[in-house]
Scaffold this motif. Structure first.
Motif, PDB file in Angstrom:
ATOM      1  N   THR A  46      49.505  -3.236  23.981  1.00 52.86           N
ATOM      2  CA  THR A  46      48.766  -2.035  24.399  1.00 52.86           C
ATOM      3  C   THR A  46      49.567  -0.776  24.087  1.00 52.86           C
ATOM      4  OG1 THR A  46      47.565  -3.270  26.105  1.00 52.86           O
ATOM      5  CG2 THR A  46      47.670  -0.897  26.385  1.00 52.86           C
ATOM      6  N   THR A  47      50.885  -0.850  24.282  1.00 59.47           N
ATOM      7  CA  THR A  47      51.740   0.303  23.962  1.00 59.47           C
ATOM      8  C   THR A  47      51.619   0.661  22.483  1.00 59.47           C
ATOM      9  OG1 THR A  47      53.295  -0.343  25.698  1.00 59.47           O
ATOM     10  CG2 THR A  47      54.121   1.134  23.990  1.00 59.47           C
ATOM     11  N   HIS A  50      48.311   2.343  21.935  1.00 57.18           N
ATOM     12  CA  HIS A  50      48.310   3.727  22.437  1.00 57.18           C
ATOM     13  C   HIS A  50      49.030   4.651  21.461  1.00 57.18           C
ATOM     14  CE1 HIS A  50      47.510   2.661  26.958  1.00 57.18           C
ATOM     15  NE2 HIS A  50      46.457   2.513  26.189  1.00 57.18           N
ATOM     16  N   CYS A  51      50.115   4.163  20.846  1.00 53.95           N
ATOM     17  CA  CYS A  51      50.818   4.973  19.842  1.00 53.95           C
ATOM     18  C   CYS A  51      49.929   5.203  18.620  1.00 53.95           C
ATOM     19  CB  CYS A  51      52.110   4.290  19.388  1.00 53.95           C
ATOM     20  SG  CYS A  51      53.398   4.246  20.620  1.00 53.95           S
ATOM     21  N   LEU A  55      47.706   8.489  21.608  1.00 50.61           N
ATOM     22  CA  LEU A  55      47.627   8.753  23.052  1.00 50.61           C
ATOM     23  C   LEU A  55      49.011   8.789  23.668  1.00 50.61           C
ATOM     24  CD1 LEU A  55      44.687   6.320  23.896  1.00 50.61           C
ATOM     25  CD2 LEU A  55      44.583   8.815  23.799  1.00 50.61           C
ATOM     26  N   LEU A  56      49.975   8.231  22.929  1.00 51.31           N
ATOM     27  CA  LEU A  56      51.354   8.148  23.418  1.00 51.31           C
ATOM     28  C   LEU A  56      52.249   8.491  22.222  1.00 51.31           C
ATOM     29  CD1 LEU A  56      53.164   6.993  25.780  1.00 51.31           C
ATOM     30  CD2 LEU A  56      53.045   4.807  24.590  1.00 51.31           C
ATOM     31  N   TYR A  88      38.210   2.602  19.505  1.00 53.71           N
ATOM     32  CA  TYR A  88      39.157   1.919  20.393  1.00 53.71           C
ATOM     33  C   TYR A  88      38.374   1.146  21.447  1.00 53.71           C
ATOM     34  CZ  TYR A  88      43.734   1.481  22.759  1.00 53.71           C
ATOM     35  OH  TYR A  88      44.900   1.019  23.307  1.00 53.71           O
ATOM     36  N   PHE A  90      39.141  -0.509  24.654  1.00 52.31           N
ATOM     37  CA  PHE A  90      40.250  -0.564  25.598  1.00 52.31           C
ATOM     38  C   PHE A  90      40.290  -1.894  26.338  1.00 52.31           C
ATOM     39  CE2 PHE A  90      39.842   3.968  24.989  1.00 52.31           C
ATOM     40  CZ  PHE A  90      41.152   4.396  25.000  1.00 52.31           C
TER      41      PHE A  90
END
Ligand SMILES: Nc1ncnc2c1ncn2[C@@H]1O[C@H](COP(=O)(O)OP(=O)(O)OP(=O)(O)O)[C@@H](O)[C@H]1O
Ligand SMILES: [Mg+2]
Length: 218
Positions: A46-47, A50-51, A55-56, A88, A90
């Motif tokens: 998930t990380t 998100h990158c 989003l991150l 996306y 989620f």
């Protein structure tokens, strides 16, 4: 093409004293490729997504999509990039609770600069076995039904990069297979790039190429 190089993500823990760093794999995804993303819980799937979604911001490393350096954009530029390029699904379907199912889907298309007609929305919902759900609110659907709507919301944008994070986690076998069929059919038809994270071997076996994440020992 998607290029990911030497990504490190650090999450502050507690009072900002300790920091948890995740090292994510470097890889290149060509146009029209679909990869499964595997790794135990907590390995950073998930990380990574998100990158890739902007989003991150990773602490270090580089992400370039179709020649655009995502890691070099400002937040408003990233938001614009997401609107035009990203779909996306989620891990937890994040539908807007005060909009109906059809309105959630229509808004998603609109944010990508596209118009989705009532007919098109009905047809898409019928493909995931929810033909009459357009006028319902998300709270009136089961978890699996919300996940199917979240899938439609992602593909109605006709994204260049489609990220699906456990898209079948709360579905029965039949609907799980159906979502995978639709995901792969959309990918083949559109030539988009697809990354699909899943713990389910039945999902992973549909992908010839895999990206494997490892859990780092704390
Ligand atoms: N916002 C956050 N703050 C602090 N740590 C976080 C945060 N988000 C994730 N982490 C940590 O980063 C690591 C990777 O989490 P991530 O959600 O990316 O894993 P995952 O591979 O998607 O797991 P799962 O299969 O359970 O969904 C975990 O150890 C998690 O605790
Ligand atoms: Mg996850």
């Amino acid at each position: 093409m998607l290029v990911v190089e030497d990504l490190i993500c650090e999450y502050p823990e507690g009072e900002g004293r300790t920091v948890r760093g995740l090292t994510l794999p470097s890889f290149r995804l060509q146009d029209g490729e679909a990869w499964g993303v595997e790794g135990p819980s907590g390995s950073g799937k998930t990380t990574l997504f998100h990158c890739l979604a902007g989003l991150l911001s990773p602490t270090r490393g580089r992400i370039a999509i179709d020649g655009v350096e995502l890691t070099g954009l400002t937040e408003p530029e990233r938001a614009q990039w997401r609107g035009a390029n990203l779909g996306y699904v989620f891990q937890e379907p994040k539908l807007l609770p005060f909009l109906t199912v059809a309105e959630n889907i229509r808004l998603s298309a609109r944010l990508a600069g596209k118009e989705a007609s009532a007919r098109r929305i009905r047809d898409l919902l019928a493909e995931v076995d929810l033909p009459d759900c357009g006028d319902r609110f998300p709270r009136q659907l089961s978890g699996g039904e919300r996940q199917r709507v979240a899938f439609i919301r992602a593909i109605v944008r006709e994204p260049r990069l489609l990220l699906a994070d456990e898209p079948t986690a709360s579905l029965d076998v039949r609907n799980s297979r159906r979502i995978l069929d639709l995901l792969l059919a959309y990918q083949a038809r559109s030539g988009c790039m697809l990354l699909c994270a899943s713990h389910d071997p039945a999902v992973q076996e549909r992908f010839a190429r895999k990206l494997e994440l490892r859990k780092e020992e704390a």
